[in-house]
Each structure stands twice: as C-alpha cells, then as structure tokens.
Design a protein around this motif. Sequence first.
Motif, mmCIF file in Angstrom:
data_model
loop_
_atom_site.group_PDB
_atom_site.id
_atom_site.type_symbol
_atom_site.label_atom_id
_atom_site.label_comp_id
_atom_site.label_asym_id
_atom_site.label_seq_id
_atom_site.Cartn_x
_atom_site.Cartn_y
_atom_site.Cartn_z
ATOM 1 N N GLU A 55 -23.862 64.667 48.756
ATOM 2 C CA GLU A 55 -24.634 65.973 48.768
ATOM 3 C C GLU A 55 -24.130 67.810 48.323
ATOM 4 N N LYS A 56 -23.113 67.607 48.812
ATOM 5 C CA LYS A 56 -22.999 69.058 48.251
ATOM 6 C C LYS A 56 -22.292 69.553 47.430
ATOM 7 N N LEU A 57 -21.896 68.355 46.149
ATOM 8 C CA LEU A 57 -21.546 68.722 45.133
ATOM 9 C C LEU A 57 -22.708 68.274 44.576
ATOM 10 N N GLU A 58 -23.889 67.612 44.633
ATOM 11 C CA GLU A 58 -24.732 67.122 43.642
ATOM 12 C C GLU A 58 -25.566 68.711 44.192
ATOM 13 N N VAL A 59 -25.592 69.724 44.849
ATOM 14 C CA VAL A 59 -26.269 70.878 44.944
ATOM 15 C C VAL A 59 -25.031 71.695 44.446
ATOM 16 N N LEU A 60 -24.113 71.401 44.103
ATOM 17 C CA LEU A 60 -23.397 72.679 43.592
ATOM 18 C C LEU A 60 -23.322 72.331 41.514
ATOM 19 N N ALA A 61 -23.424 70.858 41.356
ATOM 20 C CA ALA A 61 -24.535 70.317 39.595
ATOM 21 C C ALA A 61 -25.475 71.404 39.111
ATOM 22 N N THR A 62 -26.890 71.337 40.066
ATOM 23 C CA THR A 62 -27.603 71.463 39.663
ATOM 24 C C THR A 62 -27.576 72.988 40.118
ATOM 25 N N ALA A 63 -27.098 73.552 40.649
ATOM 26 C CA ALA A 63 -26.355 75.170 40.921
ATOM 27 C C ALA A 63 -25.861 76.243 39.424
ATOM 28 N N ARG A 64 -24.754 74.763 38.811
ATOM 29 C CA ARG A 64 -24.246 75.308 37.576
ATOM 30 C C ARG A 64 -25.390 75.327 36.466
ATOM 31 N N ALA A 65 -25.528 75.007 36.643
ATOM 32 C CA ALA A 65 -26.970 74.403 35.184
ATOM 33 C C ALA A 65 -28.390 75.388 35.435
ATOM 34 N N ALA A 66 -28.437 75.701 36.783
ATOM 35 C CA ALA A 66 -29.545 76.910 36.053
ATOM 36 C C ALA A 66 -29.142 78.208 36.727
ATOM 37 N N ALA A 67 -27.789 78.334 36.476
ATOM 38 C CA ALA A 67 -26.981 79.806 36.220
ATOM 39 C C ALA A 67 -26.888 80.077 35.145
ATOM 40 N N GLY A 68 -26.794 80.132 34.320
ATOM 41 C CA GLY A 68 -26.671 80.486 33.075
ATOM 42 C C GLY A 68 -25.444 81.333 32.731
ATOM 43 N N GLY A 69 -23.845 80.391 33.595
ATOM 44 C CA GLY A 69 -22.645 80.969 33.277
ATOM 45 C C GLY A 69 -22.262 82.107 34.370
ATOM 46 N N ARG A 70 -23.213 82.182 34.761
ATOM 47 C CA ARG A 70 -22.763 83.194 35.819
ATOM 48 C C ARG A 70 -21.903 82.125 37.388
ATOM 49 N N PRO A 71 -21.124 82.792 37.964
ATOM 50 C CA PRO A 71 -20.619 81.931 38.779
ATOM 51 C C PRO A 71 -21.344 81.344 39.200
ATOM 52 N N VAL A 72 -20.686 79.886 40.844
ATOM 53 C CA VAL A 72 -21.425 79.383 41.578
ATOM 54 C C VAL A 72 -20.071 78.764 42.184
ATOM 55 N N LEU A 73 -20.490 79.746 43.877
ATOM 56 C CA LEU A 73 -18.796 78.793 44.149
ATOM 57 C C LEU A 73 -19.932 77.961 45.695
ATOM 58 N N LEU A 74 -18.828 77.260 46.218
ATOM 59 C CA LEU A 74 -19.399 76.234 47.028
ATOM 60 C C LEU A 74 -19.086 77.107 48.327
ATOM 61 N N THR A 75 -19.037 76.706 49.090
ATOM 62 C CA THR A 75 -18.722 76.929 50.628
ATOM 63 C C THR A 75 -17.976 75.357 51.004
ATOM 64 N N VAL A 76 -17.052 75.734 51.750
ATOM 65 C CA VAL A 76 -15.916 74.686 52.269
ATOM 66 C C VAL A 76 -16.755 75.407 53.644
ATOM 67 N N ASN A 77 -16.816 74.323 54.406
ATOM 68 C CA ASN A 77 -17.419 74.554 56.700
ATOM 69 C C ASN A 77 -17.006 73.163 57.353
#
Length: 301
Positions: A55-77
């Motif tokens: 699920e975290k990787l799915e959220v990451l993919a959605t964020a990358r698609a929306a970010a328009g090339g701006r950085p997307v970081l994934l939290t590791v917790n």
Amino acid sequence: MWSGVLPAVTTKFTADDTLDHKEMERCFGLYMEAGCDGLIVCGSLGEGPMLSHDEKLEVLATARAAAGGRPVLLTVNEAATRDAQALAKRAAKAGADGLMIVPSPIYHTNDRETVDTLNAVASAGGLPVMIYSNRVAYRVDVTVPVMEALAANDLFVAIKESSDDIRRTTEVINAFGDRFDVLTGVDNLAFEALAVGAVGWVAGLVTAFPRETVAIYQLMKAGRRDEALAIYRWFRPLLDLDVSTYLVQNIKLAETIEIGSNERVRMPRQPLAGARRAEVERIVREAINERPALPRLDRAA
C-alpha cells in the motif's frame, strides 16, 4: 537538496477501507497548484504504520504522478530494521526521490543503535535521506552528537526537526552550517524555525490550507516577516491541531470542511466524535470565517 513547503500528506481510504487513489490524486494536485515544493507520503499523518508495504508503494506511485516532477519522499517507519531496509530497497526501485526515516518507532534505541539503524536503512535504499527526529512522538532524539556520527554518510542530507525545542534548529545550524537541510516538522513552531534559519517546512495543516502555508513560507523567504507573521497568528489555532494525539483525525476533519475531502481513517483510529469533534469544527470554521487576504507572492523571490 530539499526546501520549501513539503506536505506530509494524509492517506485517503474508501468506505471499504481500501486506498482511494482518485481522492489522493485530487488532493495532491491541490497542493501542487498552491505552490508546494514536493510531497512526503506515509508518515505519521499519513497513517504509515497502518499501511502494508504494498500500500505504501501504491501511495508513492499516486504521489509521483501528481507531483509534476517535484520530489516525493517515502517515509520509512518500521519497527524492525530489516523490514525498514526491505521497504527502502523497494522504494528506490519504485522511483522515490528520497526517504524520510524514523529511527525506531517502537523500541527506543540508544545513540549507538540509532546511528547503526539509520545507516543500515539508508544504505539499503541508496537514496537521499531526511532524518525524522521526533522525540515527543517516538522517544528517540536525534541530537547534535548523533548527527555528528551520521555526517560522514553523504546519503543523509536533511533533518525534519520535530524535537519541540526551537533552540535545536540553531544548534544544528551552528554545528553543521549547511551540511544538513533543516526543515521544521512542528506546525506551530514553523514561523519561529524559519526565522532562525530552517529552509523548509514539513507541514500538516497544509493539506487543508495549502495557500496560507505556502504564503507564510514564501513571505519569510522574501524577507516580508511582518506579513508572514500576520498570517501565522491567524493560522495558529489551526496549526495547534497538528500537535495532538488526534492529529490525523483533526486534520482529516479540517480537510473535509475546507477542501471537501473525507475523514475516513484506518482502525483502530476512528473519526472524532462528541465534544472533541465540536471543538475542532469550531476552530476550523472560525478560522475560515476570519481568513485573511493573502498578499501577492512572487515564486521567484
């Protein structure tokens, strides 16, 4: 490497408790339109500990698609270092621009364990890292001596400073100069942190009020302190909602009222009810009714 306003986004769920990618895409787009500088997914506000790695990787993919090339970081917790390493490797393969790493969210590591854990997870991912120092929520404090031990590893490029001690920002800058990008992670200390040299704001209430959050940062960057302070003083009752055991529910309710989202959370959390809900609604609606006009901003400032 990282500066500006980086929303620590909420994770959206459908009525049957699956990921709501359509709603996340809509909300992430609002933040980009408002001028945010990137996205951080699956953190404390993003209910990261309640999500599977897939699920975290799915959220990451959605964020990358929306970010328009701006950085997307994934939290590791992750509770176990080996699980954190596995997620870091997967995040790198999935195209994350960086990681925000919580040193140890369950077991409270000593300094040696903290350094070894952070180095192990960073090395596994091979991505630039923002250290998440939050001694209030996670009881592991990434102090200046700990950062000295980490400074030799070039993967560590930034710190989300959430110690709740405004003196820490100056201490880090005095010790390291510009070796680490210092970003504030406490919403109701953001003005103070930016005033003493923080270069960014990992923000929470930005997910409901992105334009006001960006305005404060941009005005501070442009040296227009008094204008920024006027907005910040209006914003403070809202920003206080981020510093709470119920920050997820508080902010999702604010999103529901202000941007027409929903307040679904993953159990064991439940939406606010009773007097607590009424108080948060009052704070949000009063702020909306008293919202200040925003000054003209020059993104190139």
